[in-house]
Write an enzyme that holds these catalytic residues in place. Sequence first.
Site, PDB file in Angstrom:
ATOM      1  N   ALA A  12       0.827  -1.214   0.000  1.00  0.00           N
ATOM      2  CA  ALA A  12       0.000   0.000   0.000  1.00  0.00           C
ATOM      3  C   ALA A  12       0.853   1.253   0.000  1.00  0.00           C
ATOM      4  O   ALA A  12       0.594   2.208  -0.741  1.00  0.00           O
ATOM      5  CB  ALA A  12      -0.944  -0.002   1.207  1.00  0.00           C
ATOM      6  N   GLU A  39      -2.846 -14.617  -4.122  1.00  0.00           N
ATOM      7  CA  GLU A  39      -3.374 -15.140  -5.381  1.00  0.00           C
ATOM      8  C   GLU A  39      -3.828 -13.965  -6.245  1.00  0.00           C
ATOM      9  O   GLU A  39      -4.412 -13.005  -5.744  1.00  0.00           O
ATOM     10  CB  GLU A  39      -4.545 -16.087  -5.085  1.00  0.00           C
ATOM     11  CG  GLU A  39      -4.096 -17.337  -4.318  1.00  0.00           C
ATOM     12  CD  GLU A  39      -5.171 -17.935  -3.437  1.00  0.00           C
ATOM     13  OE1 GLU A  39      -6.081 -17.184  -3.021  1.00  0.00           O
ATOM     14  OE2 GLU A  39      -5.118 -19.143  -3.167  1.00  0.00           O
ATOM     15  N   TYR A  92     -16.807 -11.172  -0.374  1.00  0.00           N
ATOM     16  CA  TYR A  92     -16.029 -12.050  -1.243  1.00  0.00           C
ATOM     17  C   TYR A  92     -16.901 -12.698  -2.311  1.00  0.00           C
ATOM     18  O   TYR A  92     -16.497 -12.826  -3.474  1.00  0.00           O
ATOM     19  CB  TYR A  92     -15.330 -13.131  -0.417  1.00  0.00           C
ATOM     20  CG  TYR A  92     -13.879 -12.843  -0.113  1.00  0.00           C
ATOM     21  CD1 TYR A  92     -12.866 -13.537  -0.742  1.00  0.00           C
ATOM     22  CD2 TYR A  92     -13.520 -11.875   0.826  1.00  0.00           C
ATOM     23  CE1 TYR A  92     -11.530 -13.281  -0.465  1.00  0.00           C
ATOM     24  CE2 TYR A  92     -12.198 -11.613   1.118  1.00  0.00           C
ATOM     25  CZ  TYR A  92     -11.199 -12.311   0.462  1.00  0.00           C
ATOM     26  OH  TYR A  92      -9.879 -12.039   0.738  1.00  0.00           O
ATOM     27  N   VAL A 112       7.394   4.642  13.467  1.00  0.00           N
ATOM     28  CA  VAL A 112       6.491   5.770  13.721  1.00  0.00           C
ATOM     29  C   VAL A 112       5.710   5.476  14.994  1.00  0.00           C
ATOM     30  O   VAL A 112       5.057   4.426  15.117  1.00  0.00           O
ATOM     31  CB  VAL A 112       5.550   6.006  12.530  1.00  0.00           C
ATOM     32  CG1 VAL A 112       4.531   7.094  12.867  1.00  0.00           C
ATOM     33  CG2 VAL A 112       6.358   6.396  11.295  1.00  0.00           C
ATOM     34  N   SER A 122      -1.527  -4.553  10.783  1.00  0.00           N
ATOM     35  CA  SER A 122      -0.601  -5.375   9.997  1.00  0.00           C
ATOM     36  C   SER A 122      -0.934  -6.844  10.205  1.00  0.00           C
ATOM     37  O   SER A 122      -1.075  -7.297  11.341  1.00  0.00           O
ATOM     38  CB  SER A 122       0.846  -5.122  10.420  1.00  0.00           C
ATOM     39  OG  SER A 122       1.718  -6.080   9.843  1.00  0.00           O
ATOM     40  N   SER A 138      -4.675  -3.437  -1.179  1.00  0.00           N
ATOM     41  CA  SER A 138      -3.598  -2.554  -0.729  1.00  0.00           C
ATOM     42  C   SER A 138      -3.332  -1.452  -1.744  1.00  0.00           C
ATOM     43  O   SER A 138      -3.212  -0.274  -1.395  1.00  0.00           O
ATOM     44  CB  SER A 138      -2.320  -3.368  -0.499  1.00  0.00           C
ATOM     45  OG  SER A 138      -2.472  -4.245   0.585  1.00  0.00           O
TER      46      SER A 138
END
Length: 585
Positions: free
Chosen positions: A33, A82, A201, A250, A292, A510
């Site tokens: 990202a 994927e 999805y 950060v 994350s 992302s």
Amino acid sequence: MQHTAGNYEAFARPRPARHAQETKAYIVGSGLAGLAAAVFLIRDAGVPGANVTILEKGDIAGGALDGLDVPDKGFVIRGGRELEDHMECLWDMMRSIPSLELEDASVLDEFYWLNKDDPNYSLRRATVRQGEDAGHDGRFDLPKRAQKDLLKIFLAERAEMEGKRIDEVMGREFLDSPFWMYWRTMFAFEEWHSALEFKLYLHRFVHHIGGLPDFTALKFTKYNQYESFVLPLMHYLAEHGVVFQSGTEVLDVDFAHRNGEIRATAVHCRREGAEETIELGEHDLALMTIGSLVDNSDDGDHHTPAVLNEGPAPAWDLWKRIAKKDASFGRPEVFCSSIEETKWESATVTTLDQRIPAYIERIAQRDPFSGRVVTGGIVTAEDSSWLLSWTVNRQPHFKKQPKDQIVVWVYGLFVDVEGDYVKKPLAQCTGEEITQEWLYHLGVPVEEIPELAATGARCVPVMMPYVTSFFMPRRAGDRPRVVPEGAQNFAFLGQFAETGRDTIFTTEYSVRTGMEAVYELLDVERGVPETWGSTYDVRDLLEAAARMRDGEKVEMPGPAALRSYLRGRLEHGEIGQLLEEHGLM
């Protein structure tokens, strides 16, 4: 910012954004990202590369798109995303990134030609009884009740699915079906995960329902995604003068609220042990990756288990500090507070003995040393107590990989359950023990397993506490918008920022957050490609319906005379032709 589709905007070249030359951008995190945001700042907004600084806690970029050769351990891939045709923002970016492999070609060109010459498909998606074909023959075997449950969740409003688990909206008939086995192992869904994400999805990938059993829906890179994607991106950004500041954590970001507007005013960080503050000027931007999936990942080795690290998690702690400053900045605790429900473990096996590739070839039905598609995606040992899956991508998977070695990626969804050969939970296993369990499900005779696992392979296990944290049941507002209401000079990036119709746990998501952040904050005069609209295409919907019914025709209602009449009317119209074309009538 607007979303658009079609070639008119796809090939338009926007003029530099207002104040582009004066803008300085500070990007928190060098995952996909953050790298994408940097590309769009330079390519589409006209910001000089030297004005872009990427702040990264670690030593290398790429985030979850990794691919490492770790000294004294071996090759390591925590996972691999994927890929498919309709990742519109990803391919929009990659068309501009020069290939490091082919002269006068982009990364998109390289990827496109590779998958044209060597299309992906699986010859054996699932096994039972130590390597035997599971025998599904591409069928979903969905009972009528399960089909109704799927239709109900597909047609439900988003609000109906908020805060609910999949097993609260889908019955046992569905959860025991081959469809769910294909789905959950491909996307890493658990029964306690978000019903809303499952619904999203279904909508996002309805055009690929038919490709679930054999992976014709998927495409893969030539090498691991660090070498195939991250390195070309890094090379492009470095050539444009982007500053990569590694070893920089950060810690916090300051904000000022005034008259409904919110501005980021300072970024606080720790660099090589010393704390620093970056004051943001009038035209400066802060683009922050929040959360994350690989925070606190731990590597074991062939003789050491990976450790579950439940200690302080820097990426999550940063988001928690930021979230306290405004209600629109999301609720990170929804996603990071249930490690027992968000963890699983992967392992990278490197073969050292030529006996092992022979077992791989028996199941994949392809030569793993051919340089072409091998398994075509994961192979799931359906009767594995760990629900173990494994895949062999094109080899070599690393550019420096010896030609006589095969790199295999293995993962298990159920890490706290005792294995079938190794009588220990996956989470407690060394690399050697994980190799033993994999060899067992590969069909290696049990008397040969100990010696072959000890000397014929090298395995690096990785425990990831937050790897499916974005699948936790959520409600509106739990994820902040990419650019929150009133935000003037900051945005949130990555898998925990809200973009709309797209789905998390994809490279596309992302990249989309990076693109939307830049386009909205700098008013780039070009549309962001909309999420692929197969959910609104009646042809894709009919095709998916036919596949989920395993080709069973739709029965006309009522008595014979009425059925005959209805069929006659349908056969002479567009609807009847569509139904017949897609195998429903």
